[in-house]
Design a protein around this motif. Structure first.
Motif, PDB file in Angstrom:
ATOM      1  N   GLN A 207      30.868  51.969  47.014  1.00  0.00           N
ATOM      2  CA  GLN A 207      30.085  53.095  46.507  1.00  0.00           C
ATOM      3  C   GLN A 207      30.914  54.115  45.727  1.00  0.00           C
ATOM      4  OE1 GLN A 207      27.395  53.019  50.573  1.00  0.00           O
ATOM      5  NE2 GLN A 207      27.701  54.969  49.579  1.00  0.00           N
ATOM      6  N   THR A 208      32.016  54.567  46.306  1.00  0.00           N
ATOM      7  CA  THR A 208      32.791  55.644  45.690  1.00  0.00           C
ATOM      8  C   THR A 208      33.770  55.128  44.645  1.00  0.00           C
ATOM      9  OG1 THR A 208      32.629  56.857  47.778  1.00  0.00           O
ATOM     10  CG2 THR A 208      34.262  57.633  46.192  1.00  0.00           C
ATOM     11  N   PHE A 209      34.420  54.014  44.940  1.00  0.00           N
ATOM     12  CA  PHE A 209      35.455  53.498  44.040  1.00  0.00           C
ATOM     13  C   PHE A 209      35.020  52.224  43.319  1.00  0.00           C
ATOM     14  CE2 PHE A 209      37.924  55.674  47.494  1.00  0.00           C
ATOM     15  CZ  PHE A 209      38.297  56.769  46.735  1.00  0.00           C
ATOM     16  N   ASN A 210      33.724  52.046  43.125  1.00  0.00           N
ATOM     17  CA  ASN A 210      33.252  50.817  42.484  1.00  0.00           C
ATOM     18  C   ASN A 210      33.181  50.929  40.968  1.00  0.00           C
ATOM     19  OD1 ASN A 210      31.133  52.625  42.479  1.00  0.00           O
ATOM     20  ND2 ASN A 210      29.554  51.074  42.794  1.00  0.00           N
ATOM     21  N   ARG A 211      33.399  52.130  40.417  1.00  0.00           N
ATOM     22  CA  ARG A 211      33.380  52.316  38.968  1.00  0.00           C
ATOM     23  C   ARG A 211      34.629  53.092  38.543  1.00  0.00           C
ATOM     24  NH1 ARG A 211      28.143  53.587  40.568  1.00  0.00           N
ATOM     25  NH2 ARG A 211      26.561  52.081  39.912  1.00  0.00           N
ATOM     26  N   LYS A 212      35.135  52.741  37.382  1.00  0.00           N
ATOM     27  CA  LYS A 212      36.294  53.429  36.798  1.00  0.00           C
ATOM     28  C   LYS A 212      37.561  53.294  37.636  1.00  0.00           C
ATOM     29  CE  LYS A 212      33.669  56.828  34.157  1.00  0.00           C
ATOM     30  NZ  LYS A 212      33.480  58.261  33.836  1.00  0.00           N
ATOM     31  N   TYR A 213      37.616  52.296  38.490  1.00  0.00           N
ATOM     32  CA  TYR A 213      38.825  52.063  39.276  1.00  0.00           C
ATOM     33  C   TYR A 213      39.249  50.613  39.105  1.00  0.00           C
ATOM     34  CZ  TYR A 213      37.868  56.622  41.157  1.00  0.00           C
ATOM     35  OH  TYR A 213      37.643  57.967  41.265  1.00  0.00           O
ATOM     36  N   LEU A 214      40.533  50.410  38.952  1.00  0.00           N
ATOM     37  CA  LEU A 214      41.055  49.082  38.665  1.00  0.00           C
ATOM     38  C   LEU A 214      41.018  48.176  39.880  1.00  0.00           C
ATOM     39  CD1 LEU A 214      42.505  47.243  36.606  1.00  0.00           C
ATOM     40  CD2 LEU A 214      44.660  48.215  37.395  1.00  0.00           C
ATOM     41  N   VAL A 215      41.489  48.695  41.014  1.00  0.00           N
ATOM     42  CA  VAL A 215      41.577  47.860  42.216  1.00  0.00           C
ATOM     43  C   VAL A 215      41.605  48.749  43.456  1.00  0.00           C
ATOM     44  CG1 VAL A 215      44.109  47.783  42.211  1.00  0.00           C
ATOM     45  CG2 VAL A 215      42.834  45.915  43.271  1.00  0.00           C
TER      46      VAL A 215
ATOM     47  N   ALA B 114      47.023  44.195  42.204  1.00  0.00           N
ATOM     48  CA  ALA B 114      45.812  43.389  42.018  1.00  0.00           C
ATOM     49  C   ALA B 114      45.985  42.001  42.634  1.00  0.00           C
ATOM     50  CB  ALA B 114      45.496  43.270  40.528  1.00  0.00           C
ATOM     51  N   ARG B 115      47.186  41.437  42.518  1.00  0.00           N
ATOM     52  CA  ARG B 115      47.457  40.134  43.130  1.00  0.00           C
ATOM     53  C   ARG B 115      47.320  40.218  44.648  1.00  0.00           C
ATOM     54  NH1 ARG B 115      52.252  39.514  41.403  1.00  0.00           N
ATOM     55  NH2 ARG B 115      51.725  38.396  39.485  1.00  0.00           N
ATOM     56  N   LEU B 116      47.821  41.315  45.221  1.00  0.00           N
ATOM     57  CA  LEU B 116      47.703  41.525  46.660  1.00  0.00           C
ATOM     58  C   LEU B 116      46.234  41.598  47.077  1.00  0.00           C
ATOM     59  CD1 LEU B 116      48.874  42.168  49.455  1.00  0.00           C
ATOM     60  CD2 LEU B 116      49.009  44.573  48.756  1.00  0.00           C
ATOM     61  N   ALA B 117      45.426  42.312  46.296  1.00  0.00           N
ATOM     62  CA  ALA B 117      43.993  42.408  46.601  1.00  0.00           C
ATOM     63  C   ALA B 117      43.337  41.038  46.554  1.00  0.00           C
ATOM     64  CB  ALA B 117      43.313  43.357  45.620  1.00  0.00           C
ATOM     65  N   SER B 118      43.725  40.226  45.567  1.00  0.00           N
ATOM     66  CA  SER B 118      43.171  38.871  45.447  1.00  0.00           C
ATOM     67  C   SER B 118      43.547  38.009  46.645  1.00  0.00           C
ATOM     68  CB  SER B 118      43.670  38.221  44.149  1.00  0.00           C
ATOM     69  OG  SER B 118      43.237  36.878  44.056  1.00  0.00           O
ATOM     70  N   LEU B 119      44.810  38.079  47.055  1.00  0.00           N
ATOM     71  CA  LEU B 119      45.252  37.307  48.217  1.00  0.00           C
ATOM     72  C   LEU B 119      44.526  37.742  49.488  1.00  0.00           C
ATOM     73  CD1 LEU B 119      49.093  37.159  47.513  1.00  0.00           C
ATOM     74  CD2 LEU B 119      47.461  35.268  47.367  1.00  0.00           C
ATOM     75  N   ARG B 120      44.295  39.049  49.634  1.00  0.00           N
ATOM     76  CA  ARG B 120      43.566  39.559  50.800  1.00  0.00           C
ATOM     77  C   ARG B 120      42.147  38.964  50.830  1.00  0.00           C
ATOM     78  NH1 ARG B 120      45.625  44.626  52.613  1.00  0.00           N
ATOM     79  NH2 ARG B 120      47.877  44.326  52.855  1.00  0.00           N
ATOM     80  N   MET B 121      41.529  38.859  49.654  1.00  0.00           N
ATOM     81  CA  MET B 121      40.178  38.303  49.590  1.00  0.00           C
ATOM     82  C   MET B 121      40.166  36.852  50.060  1.00  0.00           C
ATOM     83  SD  MET B 121      37.756  37.719  46.243  1.00  0.00           S
ATOM     84  CE  MET B 121      38.877  36.459  45.596  1.00  0.00           C
ATOM     85  N   TRP B 122      41.122  36.042  49.588  1.00  0.00           N
ATOM     86  CA  TRP B 122      41.158  34.632  49.976  1.00  0.00           C
ATOM     87  C   TRP B 122      41.524  34.467  51.449  1.00  0.00           C
ATOM     88  CZ3 TRP B 122      38.551  31.543  47.167  1.00  0.00           C
ATOM     89  CH2 TRP B 122      38.433  31.769  45.799  1.00  0.00           C
ATOM     90  N   ASP B 123      42.369  35.370  51.962  1.00  0.00           N
ATOM     91  CA  ASP B 123      42.672  35.351  53.398  1.00  0.00           C
ATOM     92  C   ASP B 123      41.420  35.629  54.215  1.00  0.00           C
ATOM     93  OD1 ASP B 123      45.318  34.796  52.912  1.00  0.00           O
ATOM     94  OD2 ASP B 123      46.017  36.861  53.171  1.00  0.00           O
ATOM     95  N   ALA B 124      40.592  36.556  53.721  1.00  0.00           N
ATOM     96  CA  ALA B 124      39.347  36.875  54.433  1.00  0.00           C
ATOM     97  C   ALA B 124      38.400  35.677  54.419  1.00  0.00           C
ATOM     98  CB  ALA B 124      38.671  38.088  53.782  1.00  0.00           C
ATOM     99  N   PHE B 125      38.333  34.964  53.285  1.00  0.00           N
ATOM    100  CA  PHE B 125      37.500  33.749  53.227  1.00  0.00           C
ATOM    101  C   PHE B 125      37.991  32.704  54.216  1.00  0.00           C
ATOM    102  CE2 PHE B 125      36.249  34.589  48.524  1.00  0.00           C
ATOM    103  CZ  PHE B 125      35.196  35.381  48.949  1.00  0.00           C
ATOM    104  N   ALA B 126      39.316  32.549  54.311  1.00  0.00           N
ATOM    105  CA  ALA B 126      39.877  31.561  55.230  1.00  0.00           C
ATOM    106  C   ALA B 126      39.540  31.910  56.676  1.00  0.00           C
ATOM    107  CB  ALA B 126      41.404  31.492  55.041  1.00  0.00           C
TER     108      ALA B 126
END
Length: 202
Positions: A15-23, A182-194
């Motif tokens: 909600q708060t950081f979903n626009r105009k924020y990179l990651v 951004a790479r760290l955020a991506s890895l966190r997402m895949w860890d959550a899927f696992a």
């Protein structure tokens, strides 16, 4: 639903950081201290969000090392710790050392941070708590599940009761550092899927 760090972090990210924020990265130590939410803006500046779900936790935050600048001044006089010995029936030196001497100065912002916010449930907030915050430069975000008005689809109302003051000396992160975050955020997402797959297989 009870309040938790994940509930608050998820609402802020969507909600708060979903626009105009990179990651937006949860539980990140990229700045040298732990950020419950590390946000990188579109102009590559860092926002640190500290999430609290109790008043006692909020009040204890001022003791964290990230709010203090430690300057080493030298050493205190030598300290000798004595210990009684049953074998010799007397006191004997157990340890001799010189403790370091430091000067502690409070900081307005954590290291590398452009803006700092506290986020917490509205129900535990009281204006008197402003005096307990380690810095007058920190902003305060209050989350209210039953609060209105709020945009359609938002899980809760997020209200800013004090805006964070920007740290003019905080330089933007480099493009390479932004890619690492951004790479760290991506890895966190895949860890959550696992983890979800493992839960489904159990």
């Amino acid at each position: 639903m009870t309040w938790s760090e994940n509930v608050i972090a998820g609402a802020l990210a969507r909600q708060t950081f979903n626009r105009k924020y990179l990651v937006v990265v949860p539980n990140c130590t990229w700045t040298g201290h732990e950020c419950d939410l590390l946000v990188v803006t579109e102009n590559l500046r860092v926002i640190d969000v500290e999430i609290k779900i109790s008043r006692s936790d909020l009040k204890a935050d001022a003791k964290k090392e990230k709010w203090w600048h430690r300057e080493r001044l030298g050493y205190w006089p030598t300290v000798t710790e004595m210990r009684y010995s049953d074998w010799s029936n007397d006191l004997r030196p157990e340890r001799i050392y010189r403790p370091a001497r430091y000067k502690s100065t409070p900081k307005d912002w954590p290291r590398k941070v452009w803006k700092h916010y506290y986020a917490l449930p509205k129900e535990i907030w009281h204006p008197d708590l402003l005096a307990a915050l380690p810095s007058a430069k920190s902003g305060v975000l209050l989350l209210d599940r039953g609060g209105y008005p709020r945009p359609v689809g938002d899980a809760m109302r997020v209200e800013c009761v004090r805006r964070a003051s920007p740290n003019r000396e905080a330089t933007p992160v480099t493009p390479a550092a932004a890619v690492d975050i951004a790479r760290l955020a991506s890895l966190r997402m895949w860890d959550a899927f696992a983890r979800l797959e493992q839960m489904g297989a159990a």
